[in-house]
Structures are given as C-alpha cells and as structure tokens.
Design an enzyme around this catalytic site. Structure first.
Site, PDB file in Angstrom:
ATOM      1  N   ARG A 265       0.896  -1.228   0.421  1.00 58.66           N
ATOM      2  CA  ARG A 265      -0.109   0.302  -0.236  1.00 58.66           C
ATOM      3  C   ARG A 265       0.778   0.765   0.366  1.00 58.66           C
ATOM      4  O   ARG A 265       1.735   1.870   0.847  1.00 58.66           O
ATOM      5  CB  ARG A 265      -0.437   0.176   1.579  1.00 58.66           C
ATOM      6  CG  ARG A 265      -1.643   1.031   1.201  1.00 58.66           C
ATOM      7  CD  ARG A 265      -2.726   0.841   2.465  1.00 58.66           C
ATOM      8  NE  ARG A 265      -2.031   1.737   3.618  1.00 58.66           N
ATOM      9  CZ  ARG A 265      -1.006   1.572   4.892  1.00 58.66           C
ATOM     10  NH1 ARG A 265      -2.102   0.960   5.392  1.00 58.66           N
ATOM     11  NH2 ARG A 265      -0.397   2.210   5.640  1.00 58.66           N
ATOM     12  N   HIS A 269      -2.882   4.518   5.047  1.00 56.73           N
ATOM     13  CA  HIS A 269      -3.777   3.423   5.075  1.00 56.73           C
ATOM     14  C   HIS A 269      -5.153   4.498   4.328  1.00 56.73           C
ATOM     15  O   HIS A 269      -6.152   3.567   3.686  1.00 56.73           O
ATOM     16  CB  HIS A 269      -4.602   3.367   6.924  1.00 56.73           C
ATOM     17  CG  HIS A 269      -5.866   2.311   6.482  1.00 56.73           C
ATOM     18  ND1 HIS A 269      -5.950   1.448   6.778  1.00 56.73           N
ATOM     19  CD2 HIS A 269      -6.679   2.708   7.363  1.00 56.73           C
ATOM     20  CE1 HIS A 269      -6.974   0.562   6.813  1.00 56.73           C
ATOM     21  NE2 HIS A 269      -7.324   1.459   7.247  1.00 56.73           N
ATOM     22  N   TYR A 278       5.218   4.978  10.759  1.00 56.30           N
ATOM     23  CA  TYR A 278       4.928   3.491  11.465  1.00 56.30           C
ATOM     24  C   TYR A 278       6.056   3.101   9.897  1.00 56.30           C
ATOM     25  O   TYR A 278       6.523   1.668  10.316  1.00 56.30           O
ATOM     26  CB  TYR A 278       3.766   2.999  11.676  1.00 56.30           C
ATOM     27  CG  TYR A 278       2.267   2.999  10.694  1.00 56.30           C
ATOM     28  CD1 TYR A 278       2.860   2.625   9.227  1.00 56.30           C
ATOM     29  CD2 TYR A 278       1.953   4.059  10.652  1.00 56.30           C
ATOM     30  CE1 TYR A 278       1.730   2.414   8.518  1.00 56.30           C
ATOM     31  CE2 TYR A 278       0.731   4.375  10.451  1.00 56.30           C
ATOM     32  CZ  TYR A 278       1.161   3.338   9.073  1.00 56.30           C
ATOM     33  OH  TYR A 278      -0.425   3.511   8.019  1.00 56.30           O
TER      34      TYR A 278
END
Length: 368
Positions: A265, A269, A278
């Site tokens: 990805r 998100h 992260y």
C-alpha cells in the site's frame, strides 16, 4: 490412507515455496513455476489499459478527498495489479465481494465511478445495484464479506449454477474469526469461492510480522484442506495467471482456493492516517521500484505487445475518465431529509411514522 498418499495430499494443497512470478521488477521475463500459463496477449493489453485508468481514478479520488468532496478514501495505489487481475479473471455470471479499498476493482467491473464513490462520499447506500453488477457492497468491517461470499458460493453449488465467487480480503482481515469460519465451511462443502488476500504488509499500522507467525498467509489454506498459492502481487501477468487457475479450480467443482498476493500500500491507510509514523522511507522506496504499472509497461513494450502510442492513448482515456469523475463529484448533492425514513423497515412502525410526521411538520414550518 498411507503415509505416502497423505504426503501427496498435503503437497497438493501447499503453495509454491516462493511467490509465483512471470515478470521481474525491472520488467524482464522470468520462468514461472510449472503448471501456470501466461494470459492471452489481448487480455494483457486490456489489463494495461485498465491499470492506467484505475491509477488515474485513484489519484483523482485522493485529490477529491483533500478538497472535501469525499468523506474518506482508502487509496489502492500500488495494488492495481491485484484489483484489476481479480476482476478480469471472473466471468459475467460470477460475483465479487470487495473491501473498502477495492474501488479500482469496481471501476474495472464497469460500475459507474459516481456510484462507486457514493458510499465514500457519505451516502446511505453503496451507490450501485449489487444484483445487476454482481458486486456486493464494499465491506468496511474486516472479513465479514468472506462469510457472505461463502454463502453466495454455496447457493451456486446447491442450485447447480455455473458461478464462482471471489472474496477480496486484506492481510489484517485474516486475523478475524469470520475469515477462518468462511474458509472452514467453504472447504468442507466445496463451495466455489476464491479467497484473494491482498497482503499489502500492514493492517493500518500493524506490520505483517505482528499479525501471523506463518511463513506466508497462503499456508493457512492447508489447515482447512484447501488448495492455496502465493504470488507476486505487483506482477499482473502472474496474478492474472494464478487467479485464472484458481477460478477454474473452483468452477470445476474441486472446491475453494486461497491466493495470497504480496503487494504494498503506497499511500497511507486513508486520508486520516499518517504512514510516516510507522513506515521508513527506505521501505517505501524499495516497493516504488516494483511498481506494477511500470513493470507491466516495460514487459509489454519488450514483447512488442504495446507501443508508445498505445500508452499515450491509455493516458488520454484516463484523463477523460478523471474529468468525468471531477465533474460528477463537484456537483452539489440535493439532499432530501425525508430519506431518513426510507428503507428502515419494509412496513414502517407507528413510532417511525410519528417521527416522520414530526420532521415534516418542522420542515413545513421553516418554509412558511
């Protein structure tokens, strides 16, 4: 069953030791494992066109979110090979059960983009007709769509109809109980369903290493007696080949099939997330070099199945498509407050009718 027969039975369910690959990240062909055939030239050219349109749609939807025209948008940039191959592997009578991140797949299924974005815009329904499109509503709760997909596949089996169901799911969804219940039922009753895991390495901010101790998610199939495979999810040629084989396996009555695609990805998100908190930039850079669109273009150009003119034509078509999306999304919605009471119950309750009358009276008073 003898030990030898048991060993053969288990081996027939296990995925390849390494993800199936037809095209290297640099676009050069590699020899795939035995048993897989390359999709037709015509289908690969169509897949490229769809990928160009899908990526432009995804970029446009992301921009519309920043402009306040969408409430939320989960980008699938970097996962286009999975979404497009998943749709192209199906036939018209087959069903697709998507997640909230699979808008590009819906566009590839030829659903109007305005309808695709209805839910993400904040509408009260999914925007399109599931029965007419044979696409279930995009599912936000993790893994619940796998139960629904298995039920649809079981209906196909009981009726003796020629239909296959494909359920998209993310790596995070494989930790949910619904996922395991769906796999177990489908395997026991040989429901014609393909479970397609788009392993994009993160369940929001949780890396795959904190989700499972299995060597790959594809190995979860063997525990249910289900054939499985893993594939390079950024290699459209490989994904399409593996999914075509999985769909044929299910359609022929041999039961369900589990496919794990290793992909990434590229964006956060959703627009509400900050992936830099992260993920390291170095990790993202590695996956940028494995971009599925660039890889497919290089491969098709090398095989002389694609020309520079073809690429430019696809880009122009994608720009026209994006312009149509902008025009449709920039039109203000004329909301009817009375819709609050539609489709709540087949037969409205007295309390609902009373509330409806109260609102109608209030609205009438404001017009006076």
């Amino acid at each position: 069953m003898s030990v030898k027969a048991l060993r053969q039975a288990v081996d027939s369910l296990l995925p390849s030791l390494a993800p199936v690959r037809f095209v290297a990240p640099d676009g050069k062909p590699v020899k795939p494992p035995a048993g897989y055939t390359e999709p037709s030239d015509e289908l690969l050219r169509e897949a490229h066109r769809r990928m160009v349109i899908g990526r432009r749609f995804d970029t446009q939807a992301t921009a519309l979110t920043k402009q306040g025209r969408l409430a939320v948008y989960p980008s699938s940039r970097g996962q286009e090979a999975c979404q497009i191959a998943g749709v192209l592997a199906l036939q018209d009578q087959d069903w697709l059960f998507p997640t909230y991140r699979d808008s590009v797949a819906l566009v590839t299924r030829d659903i109007d983009p305005m309808e695709v974005l209805t839910l993400l815009r904040g509408g009260w329904h999914c925007g399109y007709d599931p029965a007419a499109t044979r696409v279930a509503p995009q599912c936000t709760p993790l893994a619940t769509q796998t139960i629904h997909a298995t039920g649809m596949a079981e209906a196909f089996r009981r009726k003796g109809e020629d239909g296959v169901v494909m359920a998209f799911i993310g790596d995070g969804g494989t930790s949910e109980g619904d996922f395991h219940e769906a796999l177990n039922y489908a395997a026991v009753f040989k429901a014609p369903v393909v479970f397609f895991i788009q392993n994009n390495q993160y369940a929001i901010s949780v890396p795959l290493s904190r989700q499972t101790a299995a060597p790959a998610l594809a190995y979860k199939g063997v525990g249910y007696g289900m054939a499985s495979e893993q594939v390079d999810g950024n290699d459209l040629v490989a994904v399409l080949s593996v999914l075509q084989a999985a769909v044929e396996h299910a359609r022929s009555g041999r039961g369900p099939f589990l496919v794990e695609a290793h992909t990434y990805r590229m964006e956060s998100h959703t627009n509400a997330d900050d992936a830099t908190r992260y993920r390291e930039r170095e990790e993202v850079d590695v996956w940028e070099k494995a971009d599925p669109l660039a890889r497919l273009e290089t491969y098709l150009l090398g095989r002389e199945l694609l020309t520079a003119e073809d690429i430019e034509a696809a880009k122009q078509e994608a720009e026209t498509f994006a312009a149509r999306v902008r025009e449709g999304m920039n039109a203000d919605i004329k909301a009817d407050p009375m819709e609050l009471f539609d489709h709540v119950f087949a037969e409205p309750t007295p309390q609902l009718l009373e509330q409806r009358d109260l609102l109608a009276t209030e609205l009438d008073s404001q017009e006076d």
